[in-house]
Design an enzyme around this catalytic site. Structure first.
Site, PDB file in Angstrom:
ATOM      1  N   ARG A  14     -16.541 -32.562 -35.510  1.00  0.00           N
ATOM      2  CA  ARG A  14     -15.140 -32.632 -35.981  1.00  0.00           C
ATOM      3  C   ARG A  14     -14.480 -31.254 -35.929  1.00  0.00           C
ATOM      4  NH1 ARG A  14     -14.790 -33.553 -41.344  1.00  0.00           N
ATOM      5  NH2 ARG A  14     -16.998 -33.371 -41.822  1.00  0.00           N
ATOM      6  N   ASP A  62     -29.180 -31.021 -40.321  1.00  0.00           N
ATOM      7  CA  ASP A  62     -28.615 -30.233 -41.416  1.00  0.00           C
ATOM      8  C   ASP A  62     -29.021 -28.774 -41.185  1.00  0.00           C
ATOM      9  OD1 ASP A  62     -28.039 -28.922 -43.738  1.00  0.00           O
ATOM     10  OD2 ASP A  62     -29.058 -30.337 -45.070  1.00  0.00           O
ATOM     11  N   VAL A  63     -28.053 -27.936 -40.856  1.00  0.00           N
ATOM     12  CA  VAL A  63     -28.391 -26.545 -40.490  1.00  0.00           C
ATOM     13  C   VAL A  63     -28.980 -25.742 -41.652  1.00  0.00           C
ATOM     14  CG1 VAL A  63     -26.758 -26.367 -38.573  1.00  0.00           C
ATOM     15  CG2 VAL A  63     -26.024 -25.685 -40.871  1.00  0.00           C
ATOM     16  N   TYR A 154     -17.618 -19.015 -50.646  1.00  0.00           N
ATOM     17  CA  TYR A 154     -17.224 -19.160 -49.234  1.00  0.00           C
ATOM     18  C   TYR A 154     -16.977 -17.782 -48.598  1.00  0.00           C
ATOM     19  CZ  TYR A 154     -14.532 -20.913 -45.212  1.00  0.00           C
ATOM     20  OH  TYR A 154     -14.064 -21.191 -43.947  1.00  0.00           O
ATOM     21  N   ILE A 187      -6.392 -23.195 -40.134  1.00  0.00           N
ATOM     22  CA  ILE A 187      -6.446 -24.065 -38.949  1.00  0.00           C
ATOM     23  C   ILE A 187      -6.398 -25.523 -39.413  1.00  0.00           C
ATOM     24  CG2 ILE A 187      -7.754 -24.607 -36.845  1.00  0.00           C
ATOM     25  CD1 ILE A 187      -6.897 -21.628 -37.047  1.00  0.00           C
TER      26      ILE A 187
HETATM   27  P1  NDP Z   1     -14.510 -29.571 -40.828  1.00  0.00           P
HETATM   28  O1  NDP Z   1     -14.753 -29.860 -42.263  1.00  0.00           O
HETATM   29  O2  NDP Z   1     -13.379 -30.221 -40.126  1.00  0.00           O
HETATM   30  O3  NDP Z   1     -15.852 -29.860 -39.979  1.00  0.00           O
HETATM   31  C1  NDP Z   1     -17.067 -29.346 -40.431  1.00  0.00           C
HETATM   32  C2  NDP Z   1     -18.146 -29.601 -39.420  1.00  0.00           C
HETATM   33  O4  NDP Z   1     -19.361 -28.999 -39.889  1.00  0.00           O
HETATM   34  C3  NDP Z   1     -18.439 -31.079 -39.217  1.00  0.00           C
HETATM   35  O5  NDP Z   1     -18.776 -31.267 -37.875  1.00  0.00           O
HETATM   36  C4  NDP Z   1     -19.655 -31.320 -40.109  1.00  0.00           C
HETATM   37  O6  NDP Z   1     -20.490 -32.399 -39.665  1.00  0.00           O
HETATM   38  C5  NDP Z   1     -20.378 -29.995 -39.941  1.00  0.00           C
HETATM   39  N1  NDP Z   1     -21.320 -29.670 -41.013  1.00  0.00           N
HETATM   40  C6  NDP Z   1     -21.041 -29.499 -42.329  1.00  0.00           C
HETATM   41  N2  NDP Z   1     -22.161 -29.215 -43.007  1.00  0.00           N
HETATM   42  C7  NDP Z   1     -23.179 -29.217 -42.096  1.00  0.00           C
HETATM   43  C8  NDP Z   1     -24.580 -29.029 -42.187  1.00  0.00           C
HETATM   44  N3  NDP Z   1     -25.198 -28.744 -43.339  1.00  0.00           N
HETATM   45  N4  NDP Z   1     -25.322 -29.120 -41.055  1.00  0.00           N
HETATM   46  C9  NDP Z   1     -24.722 -29.394 -39.869  1.00  0.00           C
HETATM   47  N5  NDP Z   1     -23.399 -29.595 -39.726  1.00  0.00           N
HETATM   48  C10 NDP Z   1     -22.634 -29.513 -40.839  1.00  0.00           C
HETATM   49  O7  NDP Z   1     -14.390 -27.974 -40.741  1.00  0.00           O
HETATM   50  P2  NDP Z   1     -13.516 -27.040 -39.791  1.00  0.00           P
HETATM   51  O8  NDP Z   1     -13.537 -27.529 -38.402  1.00  0.00           O
HETATM   52  O9  NDP Z   1     -12.240 -26.764 -40.470  1.00  0.00           O
HETATM   53  O10 NDP Z   1     -14.362 -25.674 -39.888  1.00  0.00           O
HETATM   54  C11 NDP Z   1     -15.320 -25.287 -38.923  1.00  0.00           C
HETATM   55  C12 NDP Z   1     -15.758 -23.871 -39.233  1.00  0.00           C
HETATM   56  O11 NDP Z   1     -14.638 -23.001 -39.199  1.00  0.00           O
HETATM   57  C13 NDP Z   1     -16.376 -23.715 -40.630  1.00  0.00           C
HETATM   58  O12 NDP Z   1     -17.444 -22.798 -40.581  1.00  0.00           O
HETATM   59  C14 NDP Z   1     -15.236 -23.152 -41.438  1.00  0.00           C
HETATM   60  O13 NDP Z   1     -15.699 -22.402 -42.535  1.00  0.00           O
HETATM   61  C15 NDP Z   1     -14.556 -22.273 -40.403  1.00  0.00           C
HETATM   62  N6  NDP Z   1     -13.180 -21.961 -40.720  1.00  0.00           N
HETATM   63  C16 NDP Z   1     -12.238 -22.971 -40.825  1.00  0.00           C
HETATM   64  C17 NDP Z   1     -10.940 -22.655 -41.148  1.00  0.00           C
HETATM   65  C18 NDP Z   1      -9.866 -23.696 -41.257  1.00  0.00           C
HETATM   66  O14 NDP Z   1      -8.734 -23.331 -41.623  1.00  0.00           O
HETATM   67  N7  NDP Z   1     -10.119 -24.949 -40.936  1.00  0.00           N
HETATM   68  C19 NDP Z   1     -10.532 -21.264 -41.393  1.00  0.00           C
HETATM   69  C20 NDP Z   1     -11.581 -20.304 -41.251  1.00  0.00           C
HETATM   70  C21 NDP Z   1     -12.850 -20.654 -40.926  1.00  0.00           C
HETATM   71  P3  NDP Z   1     -20.153 -33.939 -40.077  1.00  0.00           P
HETATM   72  O15 NDP Z   1     -19.023 -34.373 -39.186  1.00  0.00           O
HETATM   73  O16 NDP Z   1     -21.389 -34.689 -39.800  1.00  0.00           O
HETATM   74  O17 NDP Z   1     -19.768 -33.938 -41.525  1.00  0.00           O
END
Ligand code: NDP
Length: 244
Positions: A14, A62-63, A154, A187
């Site tokens: 996602r 799960d990372v 965070y 984002i």
């Molecule tokens: P989303 O919540 O939209 O997506 C998170 C993703 O991480 C999903 O694919 C989810 O998998 C996966 N995930 C969560 N926990 C685990 C785990 N333990 N093991 C494996 N996969 C996991 O997040 P974003 O796309 O918004 O964010 C992506 C990255 O960017 C993150 O690191 C976030 O901190 C960073 N970021 C985002 C910002 C923003 O404004 N959106 C700003 C700055 C940084 P599943 O679909 O199965 O739940």
């Protein structure tokens, strides 16, 4: 541009990770998409990525789980034969003021966002050394540069990723492996849904709006390709000017 390369993207189901998986596959890479639990989203991204003509596979992993990452990385190497690009993108939030932050919330965020990247790099390390090349891209955040009230866990995890990035960059530079980080601002994804009212965005972000996952994917593509071969240990903001 990335034909014959294998990219591993954590949290590739996602949001930002999905956009990166699609951008890299559009540019010729085979992709391994790791996700935590959302099977339907992972399958959809896998299908969309395969439509570009290369191989795409999804892996539930799960990372934050050291052994699960070890096993998944071995499966990926067996399936694809190599790992050229590793994008540590999986991340979660558990926001609250530090006063009321539970220990469990602090640990969960550090375990996924920071330790997850450590696990992935550790288990891909030998493969990178063997290949004498590689690109590691860690997704940090402007929160790791500026701090943010309500996000002590965070911000600490994202600042930790910056130290991890620079150390890995120094450690692997002699082996032809580059390690850089992207620090996104606000984002549009599930993580930030309804978080920022428009007037708040105007105040915080010089460009006055949220970014799109594709804005991050464009930079990830550059950092994954040969155009960035002389860049390592760098932290690049994609934030509409928020943290300048
Ligand atoms: P989303 O919540 O939209 O997506 C998170 C993703 O991480 C999903 O694919 C989810 O998998 C996966 N995930 C969560 N926990 C685990 C785990 N333990 N093991 C494996 N996969 C996991 O997040 P974003 O796309 O918004 O964010 C992506 C990255 O960017 C993150 O690191 C976030 O901190 C960073 N970021 C985002 C910002 C923003 O404004 N959106 C700003 C700055 C940084 P599943 O679909 O199965 O739940």
């Amino acid at each position: 541009m990335l034909k014959g390369k294998t990219a591993v993207i954590t949290g590739g189901s996602r949001g930002i990770g999905r956009a990166i998986a699609l951008k890299l596959s559009e540019n010729g890479a085979d992709v391994a998409i790791l996700f935590a639990g959302n099977e339907a989203a992972a399958r959809k991204t896998e299908e969309e990525a395969s439509a570009f003509g290369g191989t795409a596979r999804r892996y539930r992993c799960d990372v934050s789980d050291f052994s699960a990452v070890k096993e998944t990385v071995s499966r990926i190497i067996k399936d694809f034969g190599r790992v050229d690009i590793l994008v540590n993108n999986a991340g979660i939030t558990r926001d609250s003021l530090l006063f009321s932050m539970k220990e469990e919330a602090f640990d969960a965020v550090l375990d996924t966002n920071l330790k997850g990247a450590f696990h992935m790099i550790k288990h891909c390390y030998t493969q990178f050394i063997r290949q004498r090349s590689g690109k590691i891209i860690n997704i940090s955040s402007v929160a790791g540069l500026m701090g943010n009230p309500g996000q002590a866990n965070y911000a600490a995890s994202k600042a930790g990723l910056i130290g991890l990035t620079k150390s890995v960059a120094r450690e692997l530079a002699g082996r032809g492996v580059c390690c850089n980080a992207i620090a996104p601002g606000c984002i549009e994804t599930d993580m930030t849904a309804n978080l920022f009212p428009p007037e708040e965005l105007k105040r915080m972000v010089p460009l006055g709006r949220m970014g799109k996952p594709e804005d991050i994917a464009e930079l990830a593509l550059f950092l994954a390709g040969s155009g960035s071969d002389y860049i390592t240990g760098e932290i690049i903001r994609v934030d509409g000017g928020m943290a300048m």
